[in-house]
Design an enzyme around this catalytic site. Structure first.
Site, PDB file in Angstrom:
ATOM      1  CG  ASP A   1      -9.155 -15.722  24.510  1.00  0.00           C
ATOM      2  OD1 ASP A   1      -8.423 -16.603  25.000  1.00  0.00           O
ATOM      3  OD2 ASP A   1      -8.744 -14.852  23.721  1.00  0.00           O
TER       4      ASP A   1
ATOM      5  CD  GLN B   1      -2.553 -13.335  21.879  1.00  0.00           C
ATOM      6  OE1 GLN B   1      -3.261 -14.308  21.628  1.00  0.00           O
ATOM      7  NE2 GLN B   1      -1.879 -13.236  23.011  1.00  0.00           N
TER       8      GLN B   1
ATOM      9  CE  LYS C   1      -3.267 -17.960  22.638  1.00  0.00           C
ATOM     10  NZ  LYS C   1      -3.825 -16.632  22.934  1.00  0.00           N
TER      11      LYS C   1
HETATM   12  N1  GUN Z   1      -2.972 -11.941  25.887  1.00  0.00           N
HETATM   13  C1  GUN Z   1      -2.425 -12.540  26.974  1.00  0.00           C
HETATM   14  N2  GUN Z   1      -3.118 -13.649  27.302  1.00  0.00           N
HETATM   15  C2  GUN Z   1      -4.097 -13.771  26.404  1.00  0.00           C
HETATM   16  C3  GUN Z   1      -5.133 -14.734  26.221  1.00  0.00           C
HETATM   17  O1  GUN Z   1      -5.299 -15.713  26.964  1.00  0.00           O
HETATM   18  N3  GUN Z   1      -5.957 -14.506  25.154  1.00  0.00           N
HETATM   19  C4  GUN Z   1      -5.816 -13.422  24.345  1.00  0.00           C
HETATM   20  N4  GUN Z   1      -6.703 -13.280  23.351  1.00  0.00           N
HETATM   21  N5  GUN Z   1      -4.875 -12.516  24.495  1.00  0.00           N
HETATM   22  C5  GUN Z   1      -4.021 -12.695  25.519  1.00  0.00           C
END
Ligand code: GUN
Length: 297
Positions: free
Chosen positions: A125, A102, A58
Protein backbone atom coordinates in the site's frame (compact mmCIF):
# COMPACT_ATOMS: atom_id res chain seq x y z
CA UNK A 1 -16.09 31.43 -24.61
CA UNK A 2 -15.57 28.29 -26.65
CA UNK A 3 -16.77 25.14 -24.92
CA UNK A 4 -15.16 21.77 -25.39
CA UNK A 5 -18.13 19.39 -25.41
CA UNK A 6 -16.26 16.10 -25.81
CA UNK A 7 -13.47 15.67 -23.32
CA UNK A 8 -11.12 12.70 -23.46
CA UNK A 9 -12.48 10.22 -20.92
CA UNK A 10 -9.64 8.80 -18.84
CA UNK A 11 -11.20 5.35 -18.65
CA UNK A 12 -9.79 3.43 -15.69
CA UNK A 13 -11.68 0.24 -16.55
CA UNK A 14 -10.30 -0.11 -20.07
CA UNK A 15 -6.80 0.89 -19.00
CA UNK A 16 -6.91 -1.49 -16.03
CA UNK A 17 -7.98 -4.33 -18.31
CA UNK A 18 -4.97 -3.68 -20.56
CA UNK A 19 -2.54 -3.40 -17.64
CA UNK A 20 -3.93 -6.52 -15.93
CA UNK A 21 -3.52 -8.49 -19.18
CA UNK A 22 0.09 -7.31 -19.37
CA UNK A 23 0.57 -8.19 -15.71
CA UNK A 24 -0.87 -11.71 -16.15
CA UNK A 25 1.65 -12.34 -18.93
CA UNK A 26 4.49 -11.02 -16.77
CA UNK A 27 3.39 -13.15 -13.80
CA UNK A 28 3.09 -16.24 -16.02
CA UNK A 29 6.54 -15.75 -17.50
CA UNK A 30 8.01 -15.06 -14.03
CA UNK A 31 6.56 -18.34 -12.77
CA UNK A 32 7.61 -20.23 -15.92
CA UNK A 33 11.15 -19.08 -15.10
CA UNK A 34 10.94 -20.61 -11.61
CA UNK A 35 9.63 -17.55 -9.72
CA UNK A 36 7.13 -18.17 -6.95
CA UNK A 37 3.49 -17.25 -7.41
CA UNK A 38 3.04 -13.69 -6.10
CA UNK A 39 0.88 -13.74 -2.96
CA UNK A 40 -1.10 -10.78 -1.56
CA UNK A 41 -2.77 -10.91 1.84
CA UNK A 42 -5.43 -8.54 3.13
CA UNK A 43 -6.60 -7.91 6.68
CA UNK A 44 -10.18 -6.70 6.97
CA UNK A 45 -11.55 -5.69 10.35
CA UNK A 46 -15.30 -5.17 10.84
CA UNK A 47 -18.10 -5.21 8.31
CA UNK A 48 -18.01 -1.81 6.62
CA UNK A 49 -19.76 -2.30 3.27
CA UNK A 50 -17.41 -0.14 1.20
CA UNK A 51 -14.30 -1.79 2.67
CA UNK A 52 -15.71 -5.25 1.90
CA UNK A 53 -16.32 -4.20 -1.70
CA UNK A 54 -12.77 -2.81 -2.06
CA UNK A 55 -11.16 -5.91 -0.57
CA UNK A 56 -13.25 -8.22 -2.80
CA UNK A 57 -12.06 -6.31 -5.86
CA UNK A 58 -8.45 -6.73 -4.69
CA UNK A 59 -8.96 -10.49 -4.29
CA UNK A 60 -10.63 -10.68 -7.70
CA UNK A 61 -7.76 -8.72 -9.25
CA UNK A 62 -5.30 -11.31 -7.92
CA UNK A 63 -7.33 -14.12 -9.51
CA UNK A 64 -7.42 -12.24 -12.85
CA UNK A 65 -3.66 -11.84 -12.94
CA UNK A 66 -2.61 -15.29 -11.74
CA UNK A 67 -1.61 -14.18 -8.26
CA UNK A 68 -2.57 -15.81 -4.99
CA UNK A 69 -4.54 -13.96 -2.34
CA UNK A 70 -5.45 -14.60 1.28
CA UNK A 71 -8.13 -12.65 3.08
CA UNK A 72 -8.08 -12.52 6.88
CA UNK A 73 -11.34 -11.21 8.31
CA UNK A 74 -11.70 -10.10 11.91
CA UNK A 75 -14.80 -8.93 13.78
CA UNK A 76 -15.04 -5.21 14.59
CA UNK A 77 -14.37 -5.80 18.30
CA UNK A 78 -10.98 -7.49 17.69
CA UNK A 79 -8.29 -5.98 19.90
CA UNK A 80 -5.44 -3.87 18.53
CA UNK A 81 -2.96 -6.44 19.86
CA UNK A 82 -4.61 -9.25 17.88
CA UNK A 83 -4.23 -7.22 14.69
CA UNK A 84 -0.60 -6.39 15.54
CA UNK A 85 0.02 -10.12 16.15
CA UNK A 86 -1.47 -10.97 12.75
CA UNK A 87 0.74 -8.32 11.11
CA UNK A 88 3.77 -9.84 12.83
CA UNK A 89 2.80 -13.28 11.52
CA UNK A 90 2.41 -11.96 7.95
CA UNK A 91 5.73 -10.07 8.20
CA UNK A 92 7.38 -13.41 8.99
CA UNK A 93 5.44 -15.60 6.56
CA UNK A 94 7.79 -16.24 3.64
CA UNK A 95 4.95 -17.16 1.30
CA UNK A 96 3.34 -13.70 1.65
CA UNK A 97 5.01 -11.15 -0.65
CA UNK A 98 2.88 -8.18 0.30
CA UNK A 99 -0.12 -7.38 2.46
CA UNK A 100 -2.52 -4.59 3.28
CA UNK A 101 -4.67 -3.66 6.24
CA UNK A 102 -7.86 -2.21 4.84
CA UNK A 103 -8.66 1.24 6.24
CA UNK A 104 -10.53 2.69 8.03
CA UNK A 105 -10.09 0.60 11.16
CA UNK A 106 -12.48 0.61 14.13
CA UNK A 107 -11.84 3.60 16.43
CA UNK A 108 -10.12 1.55 19.17
CA UNK A 109 -7.33 0.50 16.78
CA UNK A 110 -4.55 3.03 16.16
CA UNK A 111 -4.01 3.21 12.38
CA UNK A 112 -0.55 4.71 12.74
CA UNK A 113 0.57 1.93 15.09
CA UNK A 114 -0.75 -0.61 12.59
CA UNK A 115 0.99 1.08 9.65
CA UNK A 116 4.30 1.25 11.53
CA UNK A 117 4.09 -2.47 12.32
CA UNK A 118 4.07 -3.51 8.64
CA UNK A 119 7.43 -4.59 7.19
CA UNK A 120 8.20 -1.84 4.60
CA UNK A 121 9.33 -4.55 2.14
CA UNK A 122 5.79 -6.02 2.26
CA UNK A 123 3.97 -2.67 2.47
CA UNK A 124 2.39 -2.83 -0.99
CA UNK A 125 0.00 0.00 0.00
CA UNK A 126 3.05 2.28 0.38
CA UNK A 127 1.72 3.71 3.66
CA UNK A 128 4.77 3.00 5.88
CA UNK A 129 6.93 6.11 6.56
CA UNK A 130 9.92 4.37 5.00
CA UNK A 131 8.12 4.08 1.67
CA UNK A 132 6.55 7.56 1.96
CA UNK A 133 9.97 9.05 2.78
CA UNK A 134 11.70 7.22 -0.05
CA UNK A 135 9.14 8.60 -2.51
CA UNK A 136 9.89 12.12 -1.30
CA UNK A 137 13.60 11.51 -1.97
CA UNK A 138 12.94 9.97 -5.40
CA UNK A 139 14.20 6.54 -4.31
CA UNK A 140 12.64 3.23 -5.40
CA UNK A 141 9.72 2.42 -3.10
CA UNK A 142 6.15 1.22 -3.05
CA UNK A 143 4.07 4.18 -4.18
CA UNK A 144 0.68 4.29 -2.53
CA UNK A 145 -1.84 2.78 -4.86
CA UNK A 146 -4.16 5.71 -5.64
CA UNK A 147 -1.42 8.24 -6.53
CA UNK A 148 0.33 5.51 -8.50
CA UNK A 149 -2.89 4.76 -10.41
CA UNK A 150 -3.30 8.44 -11.27
CA UNK A 151 0.32 8.73 -12.45
CA UNK A 152 -0.17 5.63 -14.60
CA UNK A 153 -3.33 7.10 -16.13
CA UNK A 154 -1.60 10.38 -16.95
CA UNK A 155 1.32 8.48 -18.47
CA UNK A 156 -0.71 5.99 -20.53
CA UNK A 157 -3.11 8.65 -21.83
CA UNK A 158 -0.09 10.86 -22.61
CA UNK A 159 -1.40 13.85 -20.69
CA UNK A 160 1.20 16.61 -20.80
CA UNK A 161 2.10 17.60 -17.24
CA UNK A 162 5.46 19.32 -17.65
CA UNK A 163 5.27 23.03 -16.82
CA UNK A 164 1.57 22.78 -15.94
CA UNK A 165 -0.04 24.17 -12.83
CA UNK A 166 -1.63 21.34 -10.88
CA UNK A 167 -4.00 21.99 -8.01
CA UNK A 168 -4.44 19.08 -5.61
CA UNK A 169 -7.43 19.40 -3.27
CA UNK A 170 -6.98 17.42 -0.05
CA UNK A 171 -3.81 16.72 1.96
CA UNK A 172 -4.36 13.14 3.14
CA UNK A 173 -1.31 10.98 3.78
CA UNK A 174 -2.44 8.39 1.27
CA UNK A 175 -3.58 10.55 -1.67
CA UNK A 176 -3.24 14.36 -1.61
CA UNK A 177 0.21 14.69 -0.04
CA UNK A 178 1.96 11.94 -2.08
CA UNK A 179 0.20 13.17 -5.24
CA UNK A 180 1.58 16.68 -4.73
CA UNK A 181 5.10 15.25 -4.30
CA UNK A 182 4.91 12.92 -7.32
CA UNK A 183 3.61 15.63 -9.66
CA UNK A 184 6.27 18.13 -8.63
CA UNK A 185 9.21 15.75 -9.19
CA UNK A 186 11.49 15.86 -12.23
CA UNK A 187 9.84 12.89 -13.93
CA UNK A 188 7.30 12.21 -16.65
CA UNK A 189 4.50 12.54 -15.61
CA UNK A 190 5.66 15.27 -13.25
CA UNK A 191 7.42 18.63 -13.53
CA UNK A 192 4.22 20.40 -12.48
CA UNK A 193 4.00 23.51 -10.36
CA UNK A 194 1.80 22.17 -7.59
CA UNK A 195 -0.60 23.95 -5.26
CA UNK A 196 -1.94 21.82 -2.41
CA UNK A 197 -5.31 23.09 -1.16
CA UNK A 198 -6.97 22.02 2.09
CA UNK A 199 -9.69 22.95 4.54
CA UNK A 200 -7.88 26.17 5.57
CA UNK A 201 -7.32 27.42 2.00
CA UNK A 202 -9.36 30.69 1.84
CA UNK A 203 -10.67 30.60 -1.75
CA UNK A 204 -10.27 27.15 -3.28
CA UNK A 205 -12.47 28.06 -6.24
CA UNK A 206 -10.13 30.92 -7.24
CA UNK A 207 -7.07 28.66 -6.92
CA UNK A 208 -8.75 25.94 -8.99
CA UNK A 209 -9.59 28.40 -11.77
CA UNK A 210 -5.82 28.87 -12.25
CA UNK A 211 -5.26 25.11 -12.64
CA UNK A 212 -4.30 23.25 -15.82
CA UNK A 213 -4.80 20.01 -13.89
CA UNK A 214 -7.07 19.48 -10.87
CA UNK A 215 -6.80 16.42 -8.63
CA UNK A 216 -9.85 16.37 -6.36
CA UNK A 217 -9.19 14.16 -3.32
CA UNK A 218 -11.12 15.62 -0.42
CA UNK A 219 -14.01 13.17 -0.12
CA UNK A 220 -16.85 15.70 -0.52
CA UNK A 221 -19.37 14.65 -3.18
CA UNK A 222 -19.57 17.00 -6.19
CA UNK A 223 -17.39 19.65 -4.49
CA UNK A 224 -15.73 20.77 -7.74
CA UNK A 225 -18.28 22.69 -9.78
CA UNK A 226 -18.06 24.07 -13.32
CA UNK A 227 -17.33 27.64 -12.17
CA UNK A 228 -14.12 26.35 -10.49
CA UNK A 229 -12.68 24.85 -13.68
CA UNK A 230 -10.74 26.60 -16.43
CA UNK A 231 -11.70 25.80 -20.01
CA UNK A 232 -9.53 22.91 -21.27
CA UNK A 233 -8.39 21.74 -17.83
CA UNK A 234 -7.65 18.09 -17.00
CA UNK A 235 -9.74 16.91 -14.04
CA UNK A 236 -8.91 13.82 -11.97
CA UNK A 237 -11.62 12.76 -9.52
CA UNK A 238 -10.47 10.61 -6.59
CA UNK A 239 -13.74 10.78 -4.63
CA UNK A 240 -15.78 7.63 -4.01
CA UNK A 241 -18.58 8.44 -1.59
CA UNK A 242 -21.75 6.46 -1.05
CA UNK A 243 -24.61 8.97 -1.20
CA UNK A 244 -28.05 7.76 -0.03
CA UNK A 245 -30.42 7.21 -2.99
CA UNK A 246 -33.83 5.78 -3.67
CA UNK A 247 -32.65 2.65 -5.52
CA UNK A 248 -32.14 -1.08 -4.79
CA UNK A 249 -28.75 -0.55 -3.16
CA UNK A 250 -29.92 2.49 -1.20
CA UNK A 251 -26.99 4.57 -2.43
CA UNK A 252 -25.15 5.87 -5.48
CA UNK A 253 -21.40 6.38 -5.81
CA UNK A 254 -20.51 10.06 -6.14
CA UNK A 255 -17.16 11.59 -6.97
CA UNK A 256 -15.70 14.87 -5.69
CA UNK A 257 -16.48 16.47 -9.06
CA UNK A 258 -19.87 17.55 -10.43
CA UNK A 259 -19.16 15.48 -13.55
CA UNK A 260 -22.09 16.46 -15.78
CA UNK A 261 -21.43 20.18 -15.37
CA UNK A 262 -17.63 20.04 -15.32
CA UNK A 263 -16.92 17.51 -18.13
CA UNK A 264 -17.94 19.81 -21.04
CA UNK A 265 -15.27 22.33 -19.96
CA UNK A 266 -12.45 19.78 -19.71
CA UNK A 267 -9.89 18.51 -22.19
CA UNK A 268 -9.80 15.25 -20.18
CA UNK A 269 -11.62 13.90 -17.12
CA UNK A 270 -11.88 10.71 -15.07
CA UNK A 271 -15.39 9.30 -14.50
CA UNK A 272 -16.68 7.95 -11.15
CA UNK A 273 -17.08 5.01 -11.02
CA UNK A 274 -14.71 3.59 -13.65
CA UNK A 275 -11.87 6.07 -13.22
CA UNK A 276 -9.31 6.31 -10.45
CA UNK A 277 -10.87 3.65 -8.16
CA UNK A 278 -10.23 0.69 -10.42
CA UNK A 279 -6.71 1.98 -11.15
CA UNK A 280 -6.00 1.91 -7.41
CA UNK A 281 -6.59 -1.84 -7.33
CA UNK A 282 -4.50 -2.33 -10.47
CA UNK A 283 -1.62 -0.41 -8.87
CA UNK A 284 -1.80 -2.62 -5.79
CA UNK A 285 -1.49 -5.68 -8.05
CA UNK A 286 1.53 -4.10 -9.78
CA UNK A 287 3.13 -3.45 -6.38
CA UNK A 288 2.46 -7.04 -5.30
CA UNK A 289 4.21 -8.41 -8.36
CA UNK A 290 7.09 -6.02 -7.70
CA UNK A 291 7.27 -7.28 -4.10
CA UNK A 292 7.40 -10.88 -5.30
CA UNK A 293 10.24 -10.13 -7.70
CA UNK A 294 12.30 -7.96 -5.42
CA UNK A 295 12.28 -8.75 -1.75
CA UNK A 296 13.72 -5.39 -0.77
CA UNK A 297 14.69 -2.14 -2.41
N1 GUN B 1 -9.00 2.55 2.38
C1 GUN B 1 -9.25 3.40 1.35
N2 GUN B 1 -8.28 3.31 0.42
C2 GUN B 1 -7.42 2.38 0.84
C3 GUN B 1 -6.22 1.84 0.29
O1 GUN B 1 -5.74 2.20 -0.79
N3 GUN B 1 -5.62 0.87 1.04
C4 GUN B 1 -6.11 0.48 2.25
N4 GUN B 1 -5.41 -0.45 2.92
N5 GUN B 1 -7.21 0.96 2.78
C5 GUN B 1 -7.86 1.91 2.08
Amino acid sequence: METNTSPLILDGRTLSKTIREELSEQVASWMAGGGKQPHLAAILVGDDGASQTYVSSKVKGCEQTGMKSSLFRFPAETSEQEILDKIDALNNDHDIDGFIVQLPLPKHIDELKVTLAIDPAKDVDGFHPENAGRIQLGLPAFVSATPMGIMTMLERYQIETSGKHCVVIGRSNIVGTPMSILLSRNTNPGNCTVTLCHSRTPDIAAVCREADIIVAALGKPRFVTADMVKEGAVVVDVGITRVPADNDKGYVIAGDVDYDQVAPKCSAITPVPGGVGVMTVTSLLMNTFQAAQRKSF
